[in-house]
Enzyme design. Structure first.
Site, PDB file in Angstrom:
ATOM      1  N   ASP A 114       0.855  -1.182   0.000  1.00 52.52           N
ATOM      2  CA  ASP A 114       0.000   0.000   0.000  1.00 52.52           C
ATOM      3  C   ASP A 114       0.889   1.229   0.000  1.00 52.52           C
ATOM      4  O   ASP A 114       2.042   1.184   0.427  1.00 52.52           O
ATOM      5  CB  ASP A 114      -0.911   0.012   1.235  1.00 52.52           C
ATOM      6  CG  ASP A 114      -1.885   1.185   1.215  1.00 52.52           C
ATOM      7  OD1 ASP A 114      -2.433   1.474   0.129  1.00 52.52           O
ATOM      8  OD2 ASP A 114      -2.072   1.835   2.247  1.00 52.52           O
ATOM      9  N   SER A 115       0.311   2.339  -0.437  1.00 46.00           N
ATOM     10  CA  SER A 115       1.052   3.606  -0.412  1.00 46.00           C
ATOM     11  C   SER A 115       1.274   4.083   1.020  1.00 46.00           C
ATOM     12  O   SER A 115       2.102   4.946   1.249  1.00 46.00           O
ATOM     13  CB  SER A 115       0.281   4.662  -1.201  1.00 46.00           C
ATOM     14  OG  SER A 115      -1.012   4.814  -0.653  1.00 46.00           O
ATOM     15  N   CYS A 149      -4.227  -0.713  -2.451  1.00 47.93           N
ATOM     16  CA  CYS A 149      -4.197   0.732  -2.701  1.00 47.93           C
ATOM     17  C   CYS A 149      -4.983   0.952  -3.987  1.00 47.93           C
ATOM     18  O   CYS A 149      -4.697   0.324  -5.011  1.00 47.93           O
ATOM     19  CB  CYS A 149      -2.736   1.163  -2.876  1.00 47.93           C
ATOM     20  SG  CYS A 149      -2.484   2.798  -3.576  1.00 47.93           S
ATOM     21  N   GLU A 198      -7.070   9.865   9.673  1.00 47.94           N
ATOM     22  CA  GLU A 198      -5.660   9.929  10.055  1.00 47.94           C
ATOM     23  C   GLU A 198      -5.454  10.729  11.338  1.00 47.94           C
ATOM     24  O   GLU A 198      -4.498  10.498  12.076  1.00 47.94           O
ATOM     25  CB  GLU A 198      -4.813  10.456   8.893  1.00 47.94           C
ATOM     26  CG  GLU A 198      -4.870   9.482   7.700  1.00 47.94           C
ATOM     27  CD  GLU A 198      -3.617   9.475   6.838  1.00 47.94           C
ATOM     28  OE1 GLU A 198      -2.923  10.494   6.791  1.00 47.94           O
ATOM     29  OE2 GLU A 198      -3.369   8.424   6.189  1.00 47.94           O
ATOM     30  N   CYS A 207     -12.254   3.399  -0.636  1.00 50.85           N
ATOM     31  CA  CYS A 207     -10.998   3.904  -0.076  1.00 50.85           C
ATOM     32  C   CYS A 207     -10.707   3.064   1.156  1.00 50.85           C
ATOM     33  O   CYS A 207     -11.599   2.830   1.975  1.00 50.85           O
ATOM     34  CB  CYS A 207     -11.125   5.378   0.297  1.00 50.85           C
ATOM     35  SG  CYS A 207      -9.722   6.013   1.264  1.00 50.85           S
ATOM     36  N   HIS A 254      -9.219   3.690   3.807  1.00 46.32           N
ATOM     37  CA  HIS A 254      -9.360   4.352   5.114  1.00 46.32           C
ATOM     38  C   HIS A 254     -10.792   4.274   5.647  1.00 46.32           C
ATOM     39  O   HIS A 254     -11.016   4.343   6.852  1.00 46.32           O
ATOM     40  CB  HIS A 254      -8.985   5.836   5.014  1.00 46.32           C
ATOM     41  CG  HIS A 254      -7.514   6.107   5.035  1.00 46.32           C
ATOM     42  ND1 HIS A 254      -6.679   5.731   4.012  1.00 46.32           N
ATOM     43  CD2 HIS A 254      -6.732   6.734   5.956  1.00 46.32           C
ATOM     44  CE1 HIS A 254      -5.442   6.128   4.303  1.00 46.32           C
ATOM     45  NE2 HIS A 254      -5.442   6.729   5.469  1.00 46.32           N
TER      46      HIS A 254
END
Lengths: 267, 267
Positions: B9-10, B72, B151, B184, B186
């Site tokens: 993943d990035s 990702c 985040e 996504c 996240h």
């Protein structure tokens, strides 16, 4: 003609799988063979099930299918490994997709499975679930009344609900069970009754839906999804009474099936 | 050592995929590489994303992984076909599993997709859904506020709910939309808020869960599920600050991660 997905079943049950293939993969053609004359496979010896299954497989290989779906729990339990080993096309059964969807869905790791006497006593679902996660608690229950109900067309109303609700009572004591696998291809026809009987805290997993999903996964993975603009074709073959099959297929697929061809397998 | 599933993943987003792999496939080992130093990939030119992705892939191939998961969205969109073509091990991305689960779930064929600006403007989900079924209506919406929220750790409470609810307003006009894809990695961290904002008639599909499910499908199909009795091992590598990564990983995976190793990628 574009290559079709081949579906084999001991009878009409696999039509719930075909129905989901048509819904989820509307560009794909489907050829279905139901061995209605020799149905059910459940009580037959293993060697016989293997022989009958291969007869259907050879019939479909001659029709140049690109993938084989074994839409019969008994045939899946007895032949999946052998078919995967010997055939060059991908083969998908009905047991693993339902088991995997249950694992994805369940957050308590307590999973119920219902099916015919044969499927439940084979332990195929328990084995598949435990192979992936030994910690899963599995509660299984044979529901011998369900297939006759569905085949008589009693799929809604008070009588059907009573039968379903009574049968499922033994599962209701497991408060942590959050997922129930319909381990028989007939049961999606009474999914709503089963859901009502089990209540809103239990997610009901239909193997037909999940099998079609995994057919899609593997076709895409193998770069075999149909990319052209030809309309799909649906062909149906039965070893038993084609008129009976045609009527059931039209009802279960919720579309007019004009023609079912008679096929002679074996001997 | 037994062969692991490799996850790239990035940054940290793919940890939601790793978390689901660990939950759904508890016998399997996992090696994770997060390119946190060069994160995010979204704004980078295609050639750069391809190069960075290959650097992570080579790193994992040296560690003898049996399968690669591209966790990702940007890297999946740019490299999946090439990786599948060039690698001998199976490769799974995060876009297709979510799309397929949405098709299985949706009975109205009206599906929503939310993601970063980059993912939504790439059209990758729309393309994948339409490739399977041209008749599907897709409503997509970029939600640039969600990744910063996650985040910062603001994943519950009034502030987070307000932000989520406001952002999702444009999707609420589509009454027939019965399924929403979290496009996504996240977003699973705020899945409950998204579910609450969308209401009970919309099923929220998490790509992490669905990607882990398809990893299981393909490992079983390829007869590569781990069958032994060795305990699984989990290894984490990051190109950026390993302490920050360790803290986030411990939180997202809901287990103590003792060690994250620094890795240097690229020339």
């Amino acid at each position: 003609m574009k290559q079709a997905i081949g579906v084999i079943d001991s009878g009409v049950g696999g039509l719930t799988v075909a129905s989901e293939l048509i819904r989820q993969l509307p560009k794909e053609s489907v050829i279905y063979v139901g061995d209605t004359k020799r149905c059910p496979y459940g009580p037959r010896p293993k060697e016989e099930v293997i022989q009958y299954t291969w007869e259907m497989v050879y019939f479909l290989l001659e029709r140049n299918i690109k993938m084989l779906v074994v839409a019969c729990n008994t045939a899946t339990a007895f032949t999946l490994d052998e078919l995967r080993e010997k055939l060059e096309i991908p083969v998908v059964g009905v047991i693993q997709p339902g088991a995997r969807a249950a694992i994805t869905n369940s957050h308590t790791a307590e999973i119920g499975v219902i099916g015919t006497e044969g499927t439940i006593s084979s332990g195929a679902y328990v084995d598949t679930l435990k192979q992936i996660n030994t910690a899963i608690e599995v509660y299984d229950l044979a529901c011998p009344r369900f297939v006759p109900l569905v085949e008589k067309g009693i799929v809604s109303g008070e009588e059907a609900y009573q039968a379903v609700n009574e049968t499922l009572q033994p599962l209701k004591q497991f408060n942590e069970m959050d997922t129930l696998i319909l381990g028989c291809t007939h049961y999606p026809m009474i999914k709503e009754l089963i859901q009502e009987a089990m209540g809103g805290n239990v997610t009901v997993i239909s193997s037909g839906e999940e099998t079609a999903r995994e057919v899609s996964t593997i076709l895409e993975y193998q770069d075999k999804l149909y990319q052209g603009n030809e309309s799909p074709e649906y062909q149906f073959y039965a070893t038993g009474d084609v008129e009976v099959f045609r009527r059931i297929a039209s009802q279960w697929l919720n579309r007019a099936i004009d023609e079912v061809e008679q096929v002679v397998l074996g001997g």
